[in-house]
Design a protein around this motif. Structure first.
Motif, short mmCIF file in Angstrom:
data_model
loop_
_atom_site.label_atom_id
_atom_site.label_comp_id
_atom_site.label_asym_id
_atom_site.label_seq_id
_atom_site.Cartn_x
_atom_site.Cartn_y
_atom_site.Cartn_z
N GLY A 171 65.82 -26.21 79.27
CA GLY A 171 64.91 -25.45 78.69
C GLY A 171 64.32 -26.08 77.25
O GLY A 171 63.12 -26.00 77.69
N VAL A 174 61.15 -27.81 78.84
CA VAL A 174 60.31 -26.93 79.67
C VAL A 174 59.44 -25.76 79.05
O VAL A 174 58.45 -25.93 78.44
CB VAL A 174 60.79 -25.21 80.29
N LEU A 180 57.75 -32.44 84.02
CA LEU A 180 58.68 -31.89 84.94
C LEU A 180 58.62 -32.40 86.21
O LEU A 180 57.30 -32.49 86.40
CB LEU A 180 58.91 -30.43 84.49
N LEU A 184 61.23 -29.15 90.62
CA LEU A 184 61.39 -28.03 89.88
C LEU A 184 60.38 -26.71 90.28
O LEU A 184 59.20 -26.82 89.74
CB LEU A 184 61.23 -28.20 88.27
N ILE A 186 59.05 -22.55 90.04
CA ILE A 186 58.74 -21.71 88.90
C ILE A 186 59.53 -20.67 88.72
O ILE A 186 60.10 -20.62 87.26
CB ILE A 186 57.53 -20.83 89.21
N GLN A 189 61.83 -22.67 86.46
CA GLN A 189 61.27 -22.63 84.69
C GLN A 189 61.11 -21.63 84.02
O GLN A 189 61.82 -22.08 82.62
CB GLN A 189 59.83 -22.94 85.09
N ASP A 190 61.34 -20.13 84.97
CA ASP A 190 61.23 -18.91 84.12
C ASP A 190 63.15 -19.08 83.97
O ASP A 190 63.14 -18.39 83.20
CB ASP A 190 61.24 -18.07 85.36
N GLN A 193 63.68 -21.30 80.76
CA GLN A 193 63.20 -20.58 79.54
C GLN A 193 64.01 -20.02 78.98
O GLN A 193 64.62 -19.82 77.86
CB GLN A 193 62.09 -20.38 79.67
N ALA A 250 68.08 -25.39 88.89
CA ALA A 250 67.46 -25.78 88.01
C ALA A 250 67.75 -27.26 87.49
O ALA A 250 67.17 -28.12 88.11
CB ALA A 250 67.10 -24.62 87.34
#
Length: 331
Positions: A171, A174, A180, A184, A186, A189-190, A193, A250
């Motif tokens: 995280g 990111v 990245l 991976l 989106i 990634q969310d 984070q 992820a």
């Protein structure tokens, strides 16, 4: 006109969302006096922990203030989860370089969201001018004699973890805009984070470990570094099987070597690491059925230190174990 200290506190921190995020019956006296008063329930012990967060050390130099507010409280509350405590209240010591009202508004909203999520009320603190520094002291309660410490692990116990490892470090990658992996998505990634900015202390799992687990803590500095604390405090050796470490979908986007390094050393995961007597193994299925992603990752043995098996047998750890405060560049 610039806000003075008391106006700042009144506008952004003396709010219903923070002072009464949950039932406030344990708060006999809150914000506004020289100190706060708490009334513990009968038969309870007070649990106290303090965390400090510094820019560039515990969070990136560039950050969303609301997310920082949430994270500041979440990582502190995770220590209550590790001790199997129920949250009661917290204090905030905030050093600010300037009075930035949009920043304060966003920060306090993130802090209030965490207070609501973890059912904990703000009861006091301090503000001053200086480099950005966020100090959070959390207070909780636990039935007398039932707090989980680092010192009770015994040979034959299982070594367990309460959730996926490596997400905190991924995280951070990111959040910092690092290169990245192409695989991976989106959504991944969310997710990562969120795992960095809004870790979820395992309060409910912690409370279910009372009188069952033999030792435990939360993983903040990295699995290997924190496992070393249990081994040292308990006077035992912990054997960790790398093949059994749980990771998120992820995290699997990264190469296996990077993935394993983050799972072992990355830190910032804020999941519970605990030892469990073998006779209690059946509880793991019950916890998993209740939504707690508990995994067995190793075992406890006579000896000392942490030994790791990456497919070639158990051996002492070589190199870094995780994050360490006060290490110099020459260490």
């Amino acid at each position: 006109m610039a806000l003075d200290e008391f106006a700042l506190i009144g506008r952004y921190f003396r709010t219903a969302q923070l002072e009464r995020a949950t039932d406030a019956s344990a708060t006999a006296l809150g914000i506004g006096d020289d100190a706060a008063l708490l009334q513990l329930a009968a038969g309870q012990q007070l649990v106290v922990s303090t965390d400090s967060l510094l820019a560039g050390v515990h969070f990136p130099e560039r950050y969303p203030p609301a997310e920082l507010g949430y994270r500041a409280l979440a990582v502190a509350v995770s220590d209550l989860a590790a001790m199997t405590a129920t949250p009661l209240a917290f204090t905030l010591a905030l050093s600010l370089p300037t009075v930035d009202e949009p920043w304060l508004q966003a920060f306090s909203l993130g802090l209030a969201a965490a207070a609501r999520d973890f059912a904990i009320n703000l009861i006091g603190g301090d503000t001053t001018r200086g480099p950005l520094n966020i100090g959070v002291t959390v207070l909780g309660q636990v039935p007398a004699g039932q707090a989980l410490t680092r010192s009770g692990a015994r040979g034959g116990d299982l070594l367990c973890v309460g959730g996926p490892l490596g997400d905190g470090a991924a995280g951070l990658a990111v959040v910092q805009g690092e290169s990245l992996p192409a695989g991976l998505a989106i959504a991944g990634q969310d997710y990562l984070q969120q795992r960095f900015w809004r870790p979820q202390p395992q309060l409910l799992l912690g409370q279910q470990l009372r009188g069952v687990a033999s030792a435990g803590l939360d993983i903040s500095d990295g699995l290997l570094a924190d496992a070393e604390h249990i081994a040292e405090s308990s006077g035992v050796a912990l054997h960790i099987n790398a093949a059994q470490l749980p990771g998120s979908e992820a995290l699997s986007a990264w190469a296996p070597r990077q993935k394993l390094d983050w799972m072992l050393r990355g830190g910032d995961d804020y999941v519970l690491l605990f030892t469990l007597p073998a006779r209690e193994k059946a509880r793991i299925a019950q916890w998993r059925a209740a939504g707690h992603a508990v995994s067995v990752i190793g075992s406890v043995h006579a000896g000392s230190g942490v030994l790791l098996d990456v497919g070639k047998g158990y051996a002492p750890i070589a190199g870094e174990r995780g994050y360490q405060h006060f290490r110099s560049a020459n260490d």
